[in-house]
Design a protein around this motif. Structure first.
Motif, PDB file in Angstrom:
ATOM      1  N   ALA B 143       0.813  -1.217   0.000  1.00 36.00           N
ATOM      2  CA  ALA B 143       0.000   0.000   0.000  1.00 36.00           C
ATOM      3  C   ALA B 143       0.845   1.265   0.000  1.00 36.00           C
ATOM      4  O   ALA B 143       1.828   1.372   0.731  1.00 36.00           O
ATOM      5  CB  ALA B 143      -0.909   0.003   1.225  1.00 36.00           C
ATOM      6  N   GLU B 145      -1.227   4.190  -0.235  1.00 37.77           N
ATOM      7  CA  GLU B 145      -2.239   5.089   0.323  1.00 37.77           C
ATOM      8  C   GLU B 145      -3.407   4.267   0.862  1.00 37.77           C
ATOM      9  O   GLU B 145      -3.816   3.282   0.238  1.00 37.77           O
ATOM     10  CB  GLU B 145      -2.745   6.068  -0.746  1.00 37.77           C
ATOM     11  CG  GLU B 145      -3.489   7.232  -0.139  1.00 37.77           C
ATOM     12  CD  GLU B 145      -4.031   8.213  -1.177  1.00 37.77           C
ATOM     13  OE1 GLU B 145      -4.064   7.862  -2.376  1.00 37.77           O
ATOM     14  OE2 GLU B 145      -4.432   9.300  -0.779  1.00 37.77           O
ATOM     15  N   ASN B 154     -10.233   2.031   0.716  1.00 35.54           N
ATOM     16  CA  ASN B 154      -9.588   2.049  -0.593  1.00 35.54           C
ATOM     17  C   ASN B 154      -8.075   2.025  -0.390  1.00 35.54           C
ATOM     18  O   ASN B 154      -7.524   2.877   0.299  1.00 35.54           O
ATOM     19  CB  ASN B 154      -9.971   3.311  -1.376  1.00 35.54           C
ATOM     20  CG  ASN B 154     -11.287   3.140  -2.089  1.00 35.54           C
ATOM     21  OD1 ASN B 154     -12.092   2.273  -1.736  1.00 35.54           O
ATOM     22  ND2 ASN B 154     -11.524   3.953  -3.111  1.00 35.54           N
ATOM     23  N   THR B 156      -4.436   2.062  -2.308  1.00 33.93           N
ATOM     24  CA  THR B 156      -3.660   2.240  -3.535  1.00 33.93           C
ATOM     25  C   THR B 156      -2.384   1.435  -3.393  1.00 33.93           C
ATOM     26  O   THR B 156      -1.680   1.538  -2.389  1.00 33.93           O
ATOM     27  CB  THR B 156      -3.347   3.725  -3.760  1.00 33.93           C
ATOM     28  OG1 THR B 156      -4.590   4.417  -3.846  1.00 33.93           O
ATOM     29  CG2 THR B 156      -2.567   3.935  -5.052  1.00 33.93           C
ATOM     30  N   ARG B 157      -2.140   0.590  -4.384  1.00 37.94           N
ATOM     31  CA  ARG B 157      -1.063  -0.394  -4.300  1.00 37.94           C
ATOM     32  C   ARG B 157       0.052  -0.092  -5.293  1.00 37.94           C
ATOM     33  O   ARG B 157      -0.202   0.287  -6.426  1.00 37.94           O
ATOM     34  CB  ARG B 157      -1.616  -1.798  -4.585  1.00 37.94           C
ATOM     35  CG  ARG B 157      -2.839  -2.167  -3.766  1.00 37.94           C
ATOM     36  CD  ARG B 157      -3.355  -3.556  -4.149  1.00 37.94           C
ATOM     37  NE  ARG B 157      -2.275  -4.514  -4.120  1.00 37.94           N
ATOM     38  CZ  ARG B 157      -1.916  -5.268  -5.169  1.00 37.94           C
ATOM     39  NH1 ARG B 157      -2.571  -5.198  -6.316  1.00 37.94           N
ATOM     40  NH2 ARG B 157      -0.898  -6.104  -5.068  1.00 37.94           N
ATOM     41  N   GLN B 164      -2.259   0.685  -8.503  1.00 36.69           N
ATOM     42  CA  GLN B 164      -3.593   0.120  -8.646  1.00 36.69           C
ATOM     43  C   GLN B 164      -4.361   0.426  -7.373  1.00 36.69           C
ATOM     44  O   GLN B 164      -3.826   0.253  -6.281  1.00 36.69           O
ATOM     45  CB  GLN B 164      -3.508  -1.403  -8.841  1.00 36.69           C
ATOM     46  CG  GLN B 164      -4.868  -2.072  -8.964  1.00 36.69           C
ATOM     47  CD  GLN B 164      -4.804  -3.588  -8.820  1.00 36.69           C
ATOM     48  OE1 GLN B 164      -4.319  -4.116  -7.829  1.00 36.69           O
ATOM     49  NE2 GLN B 164      -5.281  -4.286  -9.831  1.00 36.69           N
ATOM     50  N   THR B 165      -5.611   0.881  -7.525  1.00 36.28           N
ATOM     51  CA  THR B 165      -6.428   1.118  -6.339  1.00 36.28           C
ATOM     52  C   THR B 165      -7.539   0.072  -6.276  1.00 36.28           C
ATOM     53  O   THR B 165      -8.220  -0.177  -7.266  1.00 36.28           O
ATOM     54  CB  THR B 165      -7.032   2.535  -6.361  1.00 36.28           C
ATOM     55  OG1 THR B 165      -5.954   3.478  -6.453  1.00 36.28           O
ATOM     56  CG2 THR B 165      -7.827   2.821  -5.099  1.00 36.28           C
TER      57      THR B 165
END
Lengths: 308, 250
Positions: B143, B145, B154, B156-157, B164-165
């Motif tokens: 992650a 975010e 949610n 974000t990766r 990618q989220t």
């Protein structure tokens, strides 16, 4: 023995790293089956049937698998697992994400990031960021393995495997895809490029990375960066080569303004030929470089570009 | 919302690793140890969620011998509310670690478990995903975010080629990547306060799980050394070497 290899792809093309994972499967030895799970991924299937040494390609084409969500993909792989002694995926972010989930669902350990195969149950893998190399034996009856592709040769692509379509859909219903923010680039992938040129803190700012562009164009190279350059905000993290970024092993790696911290070396020291350009003659990068040149990169890069 | 943060005691990332002469393992005797850097990011994220009023309680947990209490005290000094040590002298496989954590998740019922994406010693990158599988929770790995939106999180990766989220229903597992946050340093008053925060020790054997090893470490060797290369004097010489000696450019 039979081996299942999960194909790494983006629904339109099969990632070249998969060919090396199949190389690892061949080294283990056995009947090799590929799994293509995705959505509207016929082009990937067409490429997968040509992968050498593969008997069968299982295809699961459904919207549920479009983004390779670990929750869904792990259920599918677990369902197929009973037919195989070895399950392999490439140690890229997709494989690293879903494979441990598969292992836990099957109640077996995972052997991560193997770089060599000693026998069907014993594997070689780097630990401590590549500062030590471990030989590990799996005591489970099923082996779940991720493959670091720098250790294996790619297989050829002139095969002709049979395709088996599968209608299984396993939607765990607990996760969904929101968006992708992918870096658009004309250049080859860092992981697949034959030549990589990387900049470090010595580049001084993000703008100066443009100095690498012309050389990369001439050599067909991918552009990478050290963690120092990423941490300084020069370039995005997906360019990072190192223990905490991408592990690469191209034919030629050019390190520009990179001192050679352990964490960077862990990501590139298996390259065939390493060139270091650095103005500090004491920089540790010179200890691993095949060719080193002590020079100011702001002079050396334009000269290199013009003379290639 | 309760947040559980499993942490690992590892060799300090600045220390050079040495392999034992008998090749049985790496030599950690008298070596400086620390919280695994990715786990430190996990603690920081949990503490920030508490500061933002999203998390109500942050629980740090570590599995190991008595020495990992040092890292749990650090986690408490960084802002965790209480700590759990699962005591064992064994070096457990990631799967067995995940099984112990699963039991604690069942008892504590956290809405979020944040772990480091990998430890810098074994470099496995498995525990978070395995815990997610065992608990049936969704996972947001690597992650950069973490955002709470309605009843979902949610994440974000950091993935190959960009970001990618994904949206995960709660409870969920998050594993941290480097850019998620910059961990704070523990202040002296907080280090003093941490000494009085609760730390519960529970023997691993009490959880009733079969912890027999699933892998066997046969050998640990130092990596092959690259032989030193040559220094060239000019770009012309470099190009000549690459073209005619190494034959890697045309």
């Amino acid at each position: 023995m039979s081996i299942l290899v999960i194909v790494e792809h983006d629904n339109s093309s099969l990632k070249a790293e998969t060919l090396k994972t199949v190389g690892a499967a061949q080294k283990i030895g056995g009947d090799i089956t590929l799994l293509v799970a995705g959505f509207n991924c016929q082009d990937v299937v067409d490429a997968a049937v040509k992968v050498n040494g593969v008997n069968k390609v299982i295809v699961c084409d459904n919207a549920v698998y479009e983004h390779h969500l670990a929750e869904n993909l792990s259920l599918l792989v677990t369902e197929l697992a009973s037919d195989y002694e070895h399950i392999l995926a490439t140690a890229l972010t997709t494989g690293k994400n879903f494979m441990p989930r598969v292992a836990a669902l099957l109640d077996v350990a995972q052997i991560s990031d193997i770089i060599d195969v000693e026998s069907s149950d014993t594997f070689i893998r780097p630990i401590y960021a590549g500062n030590a190399i471990a030989t590990v034996q799996s005591l489970d009856n099923k082996k779940v393995i991720t493959v670091r592709t720098t250790g294996f040769d790619a297989v050829a692509t002139d095969g002709n495997a049979e395709v088996v379509k599968l209608d299984t859909v396993t939607d765990a219903g607990i996760s969904s895809h929101v968006s992708d923010e992918l870096t658009v680039s004309e250049r080859p992938d860092l992981g697949a490029a034959r030549v990589v040129i990387s900049g470090g803190r010595g580049m001084q700012n993000g703008d100066n990375f443009k100095l690498l562009d012309g050389i990369a164009d001439k050599l067909g190279a991918a552009i990478g960066a050290s963690r120092a350059a990423v941490d300084a905000g020069f370039v995005p993290n997906d360019m990072q080569v190192g223990q905490t970024g991408k592990i690469v092993a191209p034919d030629l790696y050019i390190a520009v303004g990179i001192s050679g911290a352990i964490q960077h070396l862990a990501g590139m020291k298996d390259s065939k030929v390493i060139v270091a350009i650095n103005k500090d003659p004491e920089a540790p990068i010179f200890q691993v470089a095949d060719y080193g040149i002590v020079a100011d990169l702001f002079d050396a890069l334009p000269e290199l570009e013009s003379k290639l | 919302m309760k947040v559980l943060v499993p942490i690992k005691r590892v060799i300090d990332y600045n220390v050079k690793v040495r392999v034992k002469p008998d090749h049985s393992n790496v030599d950690l005797a008298n070596t400086k140890m620390a919280i695994n850097p990715f786990c430190e990011i996990a603690i920081e994220e949990a503490v920030r969620l508490k500061e933002a009023g999203i998390a109500t309680e942050v629980i740090a947990i570590s599995i190991g011998d008595k020495s990992c209490q040092e890292q749990l005290r650090t986690a408490l000094a960084l802002g965790a509310d209480r700590a759990i040590q699962i005591e064992t002298d064994e070096n457990l496989d990631a799967l067995n670690i995940a099984k112990l954590l699963q039991k604690v998740v069942e008892e504590e019922q956290p809405q979020l478990v944040i772990l480091g994406k990998q430890s810098i010693d074994s470099d496995n990158n498995q525990t978070g995903q395995m815990l997610a599988a065992l608990t049936g929770m969704p996972q947001g790995t690597f992650a950069s975010e973490v955002k709470f939106i309605d009843d979902k999180v949610n994440v974000t990766r950091e993935v190959d080629g960009g970001l990618q989220t994904v949206a995960l229903s709660l409870p969920a597992i998050v594993t941290t990547d480097l850019r998620l946050n910059e961990p704070r340093y523990a202040t002296l008053p907080n280090i003093m306060k941490a000494k009085r925060k609760p730390l519960v020790v529970r023997p691993a054997a009490d959880f009733g799980i079969d912890l027999s090893p699933r892998t066997k470490l046969l050998k640990v060797t130092p990596p092959a050394e690259r032989k030193a290369g040559v220094m060239v004097k000019s770009i012309d010489e470099l190009i000549d070497k690459l073209r005619n000696e190494a034959k890697v450019i045309s």
